[in-house]
Design an enzyme around this catalytic site. Structure first.
Site, PDB file in Angstrom:
ATOM      1  N   ASP A  10       0.858  -1.187   0.000  1.00 36.90           N
ATOM      2  CA  ASP A  10       0.000   0.000   0.000  1.00 36.90           C
ATOM      3  C   ASP A  10       0.889   1.229   0.000  1.00 36.90           C
ATOM      4  O   ASP A  10       1.515   1.550   1.006  1.00 36.90           O
ATOM      5  CB  ASP A  10      -0.913   0.016   1.235  1.00 36.90           C
ATOM      6  CG  ASP A  10      -2.010  -1.061   1.157  1.00 36.90           C
ATOM      7  OD1 ASP A  10      -1.806  -2.082   0.462  1.00 36.90           O
ATOM      8  OD2 ASP A  10      -3.057  -0.875   1.806  1.00 36.90           O
ATOM      9  N   LYS A  54      -6.774   3.331  -3.555  1.00 34.15           N
ATOM     10  CA  LYS A  54      -7.224   3.325  -2.168  1.00 34.15           C
ATOM     11  C   LYS A  54      -7.428   4.758  -1.711  1.00 34.15           C
ATOM     12  O   LYS A  54      -6.685   5.648  -2.117  1.00 34.15           O
ATOM     13  CB  LYS A  54      -6.155   2.617  -1.334  1.00 34.15           C
ATOM     14  CG  LYS A  54      -6.363   2.605   0.164  1.00 34.15           C
ATOM     15  CD  LYS A  54      -5.270   1.768   0.855  1.00 34.15           C
ATOM     16  CE  LYS A  54      -5.280   1.958   2.360  1.00 34.15           C
ATOM     17  NZ  LYS A  54      -4.185   1.225   3.037  1.00 34.15           N
ATOM     18  N   LYS A 101     -10.145   0.168  -2.773  1.00 31.28           N
ATOM     19  CA  LYS A 101     -10.056  -0.041  -1.333  1.00 31.28           C
ATOM     20  C   LYS A 101     -10.358   1.247  -0.581  1.00 31.28           C
ATOM     21  O   LYS A 101      -9.503   2.125  -0.497  1.00 31.28           O
ATOM     22  CB  LYS A 101      -8.656  -0.550  -0.952  1.00 31.28           C
ATOM     23  CG  LYS A 101      -8.488  -0.757   0.565  1.00 31.28           C
ATOM     24  CD  LYS A 101      -7.120  -1.305   0.924  1.00 31.28           C
ATOM     25  CE  LYS A 101      -6.918  -1.334   2.442  1.00 31.28           C
ATOM     26  NZ  LYS A 101      -5.574  -1.810   2.825  1.00 31.28           N
TER      27      LYS A 101
END
Lengths: 313, 288, 496
Positions: free
Chosen positions: A144, A209, A245
């Protein structure tokens, strides 16, 4: 949507991806919250949500012990075997080895690590890439990363894009999740522009995300909707399916179901899978399990009946 | 030997030009002494149609003028009328008005133009506004002109009655086709000559002369006329209402009344303006 | 080796989204009791009374085609009684201090809020519109209208400073079936605030919430005769509006019927508010926020099954984005849920009546016959009830009937334009002028269009928004007068 080889000047990029009207998108997502999800649909939705949770701890006080218990929780969220495992655990890079040990080598729960000087990203690119390389080497299945918001807001879109491309290249087999940090981008126009910029660099199986969870504004239905629509446009144009996400701020099962309604009605069935949709959350998992238990027994369970619950009163 | 005066051929003022009726029909008009005055054109429905087209052509440009500019043009009209006070008074006395009454009528007509000139850039602040809706929207209402309006002027007072109906309609950007007083059309003819030299663009006010019986049915049914401001008797009102129904036309009646009733402040104001504007409400989200 | 005929490489199919049943929603029926009595009488002079001739008619649920209730069929004698009751109540009601009149309206707003769910269910069953709309829009908006106008009752002098503002007397009101309770509120609230008394005739298809509201009028202890409700067929409405005691006519309905009414009251000197039909253009420029525009298009034409006078039934989309907008629109329509109006997840319910359903089908056939291309969202029709799934016509031109006539159903006609001027011309090329929509990111263009579009309501970057404070009403053959706000209230007052 991928920019030409010329540097994508901010103005031109906004014109290319198009604007977003704030009131309009917020009214759209308000309709998701009026969907009534009951009975079998609710149970199915809750289980689906469980299977999408990136169970997360990102704190300075995290230890191998804490991460190990998190991994066990992710593997088995509840005694009831009908409750699936979570999608992944999400932790700091220094704990990747400990998590790998706790999960085992071929775990059904994936191991995600934040990297790239999370949450600010304010170090040299080489340092950030080194961090990615190390996390992957230590056993992370997913990385991430954070985008360079400073560069984005300064109009240096080429730099933002190239940095994402560099991380993609460094990830190797690991899936990448690109955190836009929507709270710092502030407007939906920025969120859409940044989404489109990132999408152009990603591979099937990668994600975009919303946020780190470290700023005041995290995932909302509206900013997630803007990103879902960017994913949709990118898919329709290129055939490349990127995942989504939302992270931070999704604490209740009811919220999670609303987010899934948005996925169902925006991207359709093909995104209703942990391969393409995740929740970055911690407290959410137990609320999902708790609601499943309520559906199973018909009685409202107390929060402390569930392992790793924060509420002990 | 006395000089032979040059008599005037009265011509209606339509689209900025002085016309004869397409029909070529006229009627002899006598003055108050019963002496022949002139042949006055009897306009027909085709003249009305042409006048509506002239008014429609002038409409967008007139509506786009700034309110300040429309106000100045109306005021200028008042200045010109004042300057020709004696001439207009004579036009009224020649057809039976007493001199004092004639002067009162011309002065009131001048004052009426000045009154509405002043409204041009004010009525919107009273009629329009911002509406506090329950939601993240900026919502405002503005008044827009309706388009081409038909005016049926009263028989009496021929000048003040006509201007009292016309001024509040054009001040907001509408254009008009007027049917002048049937028994006393001459002041309206004279007014046309005044308009021709004013700053009012051609086609904003179009003046027809003729018989109400000929023209009222066409005023009623012409679909391009979006409103009617009329002094009319009961039978005419029925005809006008029935015709107006076909194109959902706005109709406003002013009671038939003697000069005195037209002189006072009650005969002017915001309501006659309000009757011929369309409130338009715009919504826009507040966001980005 | 491939034969020469197929030398072109087989193209990969374009990526498309799949909106299937991987995660279906279970039925979520609203179960609140609508408290519908088997029979309703007329409400005249504060009491429920049967029709003078004792006859009744049936109101059905268009979603099931089953009878809901029996209502008194009011006729000329009943209209007369109601007008007399209103005229008798007028002197006291109009002289009541405004603050006191206002309090009755505040009470009505609160009573309606108290019984909101019950009214929402009743409205859905009578009309066929989804419970999501009656619950979230019709009923709360109706209460808001009473609340808004209540506050005006003691402030009428501020409506026209320097002038005298007075009520008109007995007001005759005839309302349509598309927003039965909301249109009632739009009509009754300003009339009462201004000090008028009312005789109202609800649509014969959808009289239920009006007679239920009569119960609230009793609960609010509104003086007898101030509001009278006469149910019955269209002819009863015509009697009402032509009644000599009626000083003001307020009608909402089709332009066709509006013209009949205008003829019937010609020369009678009645004050008029006519809210008639529309054929609104919804104009989408290439620089618009397209996803929100698509949402606005959907809301514009499929809200209330498209049975809305201000529906955005003509989509004018700039050529350069037309294909994309239409594709996106179709995707959006795939997830609209058509079906049981009482299901909380239903987006489009039933059409109000068999007749209206057939009218809409007629237009669908006409569009196809005239050469436009019809696309309808996939849809499984329930066994009973009057349903039409969302329909989109492309390849429509200005001369098609579906582009000129008001359909009053979930049917969108898509036309394209190239320049601003062309968009304005096409939008204004209609005898109607009720509403219009504009979608662009450019502020100055919005203001230009807001000036040039000949329509009473312009929604910029939004559509189908309503508010008690916001004047609503049309240009040209869409009617005259306004409803809502100061403008609407003034139409119930004599200003001298």
């Amino acid at each position: 949507m991928r920019a030409s080889s010329a540097p994508p000047a901010l103005r031109r990029w906004f014109a290319a991806v198009g604007p977003v009207d704030r009131v309009g998108v917020e009214e759209r997502v308000a309709k998701f919250t009026t969907r009534s999800i009951k009975k079998a649909a609710k149970v199915q939705g809750l289980k689906l949500a469980v299977s999408m949770v990136d169970l997360t701890t990102l704190e300075g006080k995290d230890t191998p012990g804490k991460v190990a218990s998190l991994c066990r929780k992710a593997l088995r969220p509840h005694d009831d075997a009908a409750v699936p495992a979570a999608a992944a655990v999400c932790i700091y890079p220094s704990l990747v080895r400990a998590a790998r040990r706790a999960l085992g080598p071929r775990s059904p729960v994936r191991l995600a690590s934040v990297a790239t000087a999370f949450p600010s990203g304010q170090t040299a690119l080489a340092t950030r890439l080194a961090e990615v390389r190390r996390a992957v080497a230590d056993g992370a299945d997913e990385i991430d990363m954070v985008i360079n918001r400073g560069a984005f807001l300064a109009g240096e879109l080429t730099r933002v894009r190239d940095e994402i491309a560099a991380v993609v290249a460094t990830c190797g087999p690991a899936a990448l999740k690109v955190i836009l940090e929507v709270g710092e981008l502030e407007t939906y126009d920025h969120i859409r522009a940044a989404s489109c910029l990132a999408l152009g660099e990603l591979r099937p199986g990668d994600f975009i995300k919303t946020s780190t969870g470290k700023t005041a504004t995290n995932a909302t239905l509206a900013n997630t909707q803007v990103m879902l629509e960017a994913i949709r446009d990118h898919y329709l144009e290129t055939g490349v399916a990127i995942g989504m996400k939302p992270a931070g701020g999704i604490r209740t099962a009811k919220q999670a179901l609303h987010f899934l309604v948005a996925v169902k009605e925006t991207l359709g069935d093909a995104w209703l899978t942990p391969a393409r949709y995740r929740f970055g959350a911690s407290a959410l998992l137990n609320d999902l399990v708790r609601q499943l238990e309520k559906e199973r027994t018909g009685a409202y369970p107390a929060p402390y009946a569930f392992s790793e619950a924060a509420e002990s009163y | 030997m006395p000089r032979l005066p040059v008599t005037k051929t009265p011509k209606p003022y339509v689209g900025g030009a002085f016309i004869r009726s397409e029909s070529g029909r006229t009627r002899p008009l006598a003055d108050a002494t019963g002496a022949f005055f002139a042949h006055v054109p009897l306009c027909t429905r085709k003249d009305l149609r042409n006048a509506v087209e002239a008014a429609a052509k002038a409409g967008p440009g007139w509506a786009r003028r700034t309110a300040y500019n429309r106000g100045q043009i109306l005021y200028r009209l008042g200045e010109m009328l004042e300057a020709r006070r004696a001439e207009f008074a004579a036009a009224l006395t020649r057809f039976g008005a007493r001199r004092a009454a004639a002067l009162r009528e011309v002065d009131a007509a001048t004052d009426r133009l000045v009154h509405y000139a002043g409204w041009a850039d004010k009525y919107e602040q009273l009629l329009g506004g911002v509406n506090p809706v329950s939601g993240p929207y900026f919502n405002f209402t503005v008044s827009e002109p309706m388009g081409v309006i038909g005016v049926l002027a009263p028989a009496e007072p021929p000048l003040l009655g006509l201007l009292s109906l016309v001024a509040p309609v054009i001040v907001s950007g509408n254009t008009v086709v007027v049917l002048a007083s049937e028994p006393r059309p001459y002041p309206a003819i004279l007014l046309g000559e005044l308009l021709a030299t004013s700053d009012l663009p051609a086609g904003v006010v179009n003046v027809l002369t003729g018989l109400r019986a000929d023209l009222v049915p066409t005023f009623a049914t012409h679909a391009h006329l979006r409103g009617l401001s009329a002094v009319a008797d009961a039978a005419e009102r029925r005809v006008l209402d029935l015709g107006a129904a076909e194109s959902v036309k706005r109709v406003r009646y002013t009671p038939d009344a003697p000069l005195a009733a037209w002189l006072g402040g009650a005969a002017q104001g915001l309501e006659p303006i309000r009757a011929f504007v369309e409130p338009k409400t715009t919504w826009h989200p507040i966001g980005a | 080796m491939a034969p020469p005929a197929s030398s072109r490489r087989p193209r990969r199919p374009a990526p498309e989204l799949l909106f299937g049943d991987l995660w279906p929603y279970d039925p979520a029926p609203e179960t609140a009791d609508p408290r519908i009595r088997p029979e309703y009488d007329l409400f005249i002079g504060g009491r429920f009374v049967p029709a003078a001739d004792g006859t009744r008619f049936t109101s059905i649920n268009p979603a099931t085609e089953r009878p809901l209730t029996e209502l008194a069929r009011g006729g000329p004698a009943d209209v007369d009684a109601a007008c007399r009751a209103a005229a008798a109540a007028f002197p006291r009601w109009s002289r009541l201090p405004g603050a006191e009149r206002g309090k009755y309206l505040f009470r009505l707003a609160r009573l309606l809020q108290d019984r909101a769910r019950e009214f929402a269910v009743a409205e859905t069953m009578d009309n066929g519109k989804p419970i999501r709309e009656t619950r979230d829009f019709d009923v709360p908006s109706a209460a808001a209208h009473f609340f808004y106008h209540a506050g005006w009752a003691d402030k009428l002098a501020y409506l026209a400073p320097g002038r005298t503002v007075a009520p008109l007397g007995v007001v005759g009101q005839v309302i349509p079936w598309n927003f039965p309770l909301l249109m009632l509120a739009w009509k009754i609230a300003p009339a009462l605030a201004a000090g008028n008394c009312v005789v109202l005739k609800p649509a014969s298809n959808t009289p239920l919430t009006a007679v239920k509201l009569a119960e609230l009028l009793q609960e609010a202890e509104l003086p007898p005769g101030v509001v009278n409700i006469v149910t019955g067929p269209g002819a009863t409405g015509a009697h009402l509006l032509a009644h000599p005691l009626v000083r003001k006519v307020a009608f909402t309905g089709s332009t066709e019927v509006g013209k009949v009414i205008l003829r019937s009251v010609a020369g009678a000197g009645k004050r008029l508010t006519m809210e008639l039909g529309g054929k609104a253009a919804n104009i989408v420029f290439a620089d618009a926020p397209l996803d929100q525009a698509v949402e606005g298009i959907v809301n514009g034409i499929f809200f209330n099954q498209g049975q809305v006078c201000c529906a955005g039934s003509r989509l004018l989309v700039q050529e350069s984005v037309a294909e994309r907008v239409v594709a996106q629109l179709r995707r959006r329509l795939r997830v609209l849920r058509v079906g049981d109006p009482l299901d909380k997840n239903t987006d489009l319910g039933a059409i109000v009546s068999r007749e209206q359903r057939d009218v809409i089908r007629g237009y669908l056939r006409a569009g196809v016959a005239e050469g436009a291309e019809l696309w309808q969202a996939p849809f499984r029709a329930p066994a009973r009830g009057f349903y039409v799934p969302p329909a989109v016509f492309t390849g429509v031109t200005q001369s098609h009937r579906i582009a000129r006539e008001e359909i009053f159903g979930p049917v969108l006609s898509v036309l394209t334009f190239r320049t601003v001027e062309e968009a304005v011309e096409k939008a204004n090329n209609t005898p109607y002028g009720l509403s219009a929509g504009v979608w662009t990111d450019k502020g100055s263009l919005i203001l230009r269009l807001a000036t040039e579009l000949r329509a009473g309501v312009v929604w910029a970057n939004t559509f189908n928004k309503f508010d008690p404070a916001s004047p609503f009403g049309g240009y040209k053959e869409s009617g005259f007068g306004r409803e809502g706000g100061r403008h609407g209230l003034l139409d119930y007052c004599a200003v001298t």
